[in-house]
Design an enzyme around this catalytic site. Sequence first.
Site, PDB file in Angstrom:
ATOM      1  N   HIS A 167       0.846  -1.206   0.000  1.00 19.72           N
ATOM      2  CA  HIS A 167       0.000   0.000   0.000  1.00 19.72           C
ATOM      3  C   HIS A 167       0.880   1.255   0.000  1.00 19.72           C
ATOM      4  O   HIS A 167       0.736   2.131  -0.850  1.00 19.72           O
ATOM      5  CB  HIS A 167      -0.893  -0.029   1.247  1.00 19.72           C
ATOM      6  CG  HIS A 167      -1.834   1.126   1.365  1.00 19.72           C
ATOM      7  ND1 HIS A 167      -3.165   1.046   1.021  1.00 19.72           N
ATOM      8  CD2 HIS A 167      -1.654   2.407   1.778  1.00 19.72           C
ATOM      9  CE1 HIS A 167      -3.750   2.209   1.227  1.00 19.72           C
ATOM     10  NE2 HIS A 167      -2.846   3.059   1.679  1.00 19.72           N
ATOM     11  N   GLU A 168       1.805   1.322   0.953  1.00 17.17           N
ATOM     12  CA  GLU A 168       2.654   2.529   1.065  1.00 17.17           C
ATOM     13  C   GLU A 168       3.600   2.668  -0.125  1.00 17.17           C
ATOM     14  O   GLU A 168       3.876   3.773  -0.573  1.00 17.17           O
ATOM     15  CB  GLU A 168       3.438   2.511   2.383  1.00 17.17           C
ATOM     16  CG  GLU A 168       2.567   2.567   3.644  1.00 17.17           C
ATOM     17  CD  GLU A 168       1.566   3.721   3.677  1.00 17.17           C
ATOM     18  OE1 GLU A 168       1.774   4.744   2.975  1.00 17.17           O
ATOM     19  OE2 GLU A 168       0.560   3.599   4.402  1.00 17.17           O
ATOM     20  N   HIS A 202       1.782   4.370  -2.901  1.00 13.61           N
ATOM     21  CA  HIS A 202       1.838   5.842  -2.768  1.00 13.61           C
ATOM     22  C   HIS A 202       3.211   6.358  -3.206  1.00 13.61           C
ATOM     23  O   HIS A 202       3.323   7.350  -3.924  1.00 13.61           O
ATOM     24  CB  HIS A 202       1.644   6.257  -1.305  1.00 13.61           C
ATOM     25  CG  HIS A 202       0.233   6.157  -0.819  1.00 13.61           C
ATOM     26  ND1 HIS A 202      -0.836   6.714  -1.498  1.00 13.61           N
ATOM     27  CD2 HIS A 202      -0.287   5.594   0.305  1.00 13.61           C
ATOM     28  CE1 HIS A 202      -1.951   6.487  -0.806  1.00 13.61           C
ATOM     29  NE2 HIS A 202      -1.651   5.808   0.277  1.00 13.61           N
ATOM     30  N   HIS A 250       3.717   6.349  -6.899  1.00 14.91           N
ATOM     31  CA  HIS A 250       2.866   7.394  -7.499  1.00 14.91           C
ATOM     32  C   HIS A 250       3.617   8.732  -7.407  1.00 14.91           C
ATOM     33  O   HIS A 250       3.738   9.478  -8.381  1.00 14.91           O
ATOM     34  CB  HIS A 250       1.539   7.457  -6.735  1.00 14.91           C
ATOM     35  CG  HIS A 250       0.485   8.274  -7.412  1.00 14.91           C
ATOM     36  ND1 HIS A 250      -0.773   8.466  -6.880  1.00 14.91           N
ATOM     37  CD2 HIS A 250       0.485   8.983  -8.576  1.00 14.91           C
ATOM     38  CE1 HIS A 250      -1.485   9.230  -7.688  1.00 14.91           C
ATOM     39  NE2 HIS A 250      -0.746   9.567  -8.717  1.00 14.91           N
TER      40      HIS A 250
END
Length: 595
Positions: A386-387, A390, A393
């Site tokens: 998940h991290e 980010h 991105h």
Amino acid sequence: MNQVQRKDVPAEHQWKLEDLFPNQQAWDKEFQEVKESLQKVRGFQGKLSDPQALKQCFELEDDISLHTERLYVYANMKHHEDTADPTYMALSDKAKKLSVEVGEALSFISPEILSLSDEQLQQFVNHPDLQFYKRSLEELIRQKQHVLSQQEEALLAQVGNLSQAPGTIFGMLNNADMKFPKIKNDDGEEVELTHGRYIQFLESRNREVRKNAFEAMYATYGKQKNTIAATLAANVTKNVFYAKVRKYPSVLEMSLFGDNIKKEVYTNLIDTIHDSLPLMHRYMELRKKLLKLDELHMYDLFVPLVEEFDMKITYDEAKKTVLDSLKPLGDDYLKVLQEGFNGRWIDIYENEGKRSGAYSWGAYGTHPYVLLNHKDNLNSMFTLTHEMGHALHSYYSDTNQPYRYAQYTIFLAEVASTLNEALLMDYMLKKSTDPKEKMYLLTYYMDQFRTTVFRQTMFAEFEKIIHEKAEAGDSLTPQELSKIYYDLNVQYYGKDMVVDKDIEMEWARIPHFYNSFYVYKYATGFSAATSFAKQILTEGQPAVDRYLGFLKSGGSDYSINILKKAGVDMSTPEPIKQAMSVFKSLLDQMEQLAK
């Protein structure tokens, strides 16, 4: 077991903040430079009707903002390594004060530009020297219709402190003054119910413990219902006031305006989820069957459906699995991911005083960073992917966009992180041969859908209804709020669920309702990510190329347009339908396993 001291953490487990500032002297030097630049800003005041001056002012604004961000991020990340260390507590404080000072110094820019005539603004948009700032200027013009005269704006700024009152009062009541009774835990000991323990109690295998926690929680809120209803109603009244004063057709449209999102995005979400409620009802029926209950109650929603399946996953195994699961995103993505793993972007384990939780953060011009508190379990592996979603991105946005247009919106933020989770889940389900493990994974994923898509949409619908009532001049009494909320629960959970009367007070404990029309972004972000995952897994390369285009876009266009170019059109119900088709296939698999 004593926690490790920060000084004893091996270097390879720590993030390498030297990539941001080699040492304290470099930080101090940059701090001084920003302070000096602030003197220059004042020279532009009153001169922004000249295109040359405006261009120079924008350049200076970008320069100051970038360096302030670097100083702020570094100071706070150092502080998070060990929150008790006084050196970095002071540095973080120094950076915060500088941020405020910078905000004040730059605050004249937008109002001064907006005070120019429409004609002049249009000339600026077309001016050859200002082409780079065209998007910023167009955005200011878009906002102009809702900006008031200088005098009125000054008055509204003073009302700003008052407008925070409902949220502040609710926070005090909810976090400081609410006292919950004691209930018996699994071992039969009397333990005080708290916000933190509530979910633990609801996950208990002992039904009596769940029921008592549930009833005690809502009875406590029930005693304060008049006060909390008044607080929530005041928050809604405040929103209605701002929408009227700023000439928006409704509070909902005012809330969506910042991201330039049409009302349809919001209403499509609610309508499409309504159409999919039979799937949710089927899931509740399955839950009842798997838990072997005659009646399924609201306090049976969090209890695990399968015996705790212990998956011990070390950090190295988690990294390897994440890399394997993200292969569909192609070599370039994997190369950057590997760079993050090897290049010390990540602060991995807990140590004494380290900030809890996990996040991805960083400053433009340097690679992103990720803070974890890794435990060797499934949850931590999902947190890692998940991290890193980010982080990548941010990496792609920062390397493909200039500073001014690199920052993506909250509306887009959860898409990249949730997509990684969807690919990891797909990989694990395909690989799993143990029916117990498979059931455990499916339950984990189904509950994410239930809490992130269905539940947040129900919250979003509640907000829409209460604001429309207030706008129509109806009063929001505790009875009215409870009835609306209760009826929504009946609609969302279906006939296999006994919707206990106590749940009608749940609206009273949701802090997000004081940050109005925000929660829908969880549901749209999750749906967009699920839609991307489905396209990537079925179409392959063309979908991957579109998705990488999305990651590289930063904030260079409006969120809806960025997603649309990448193949996810949130102005239509399609992405939500795609997400629901994934939910249906998971449900089918679970029903098969449950036979």
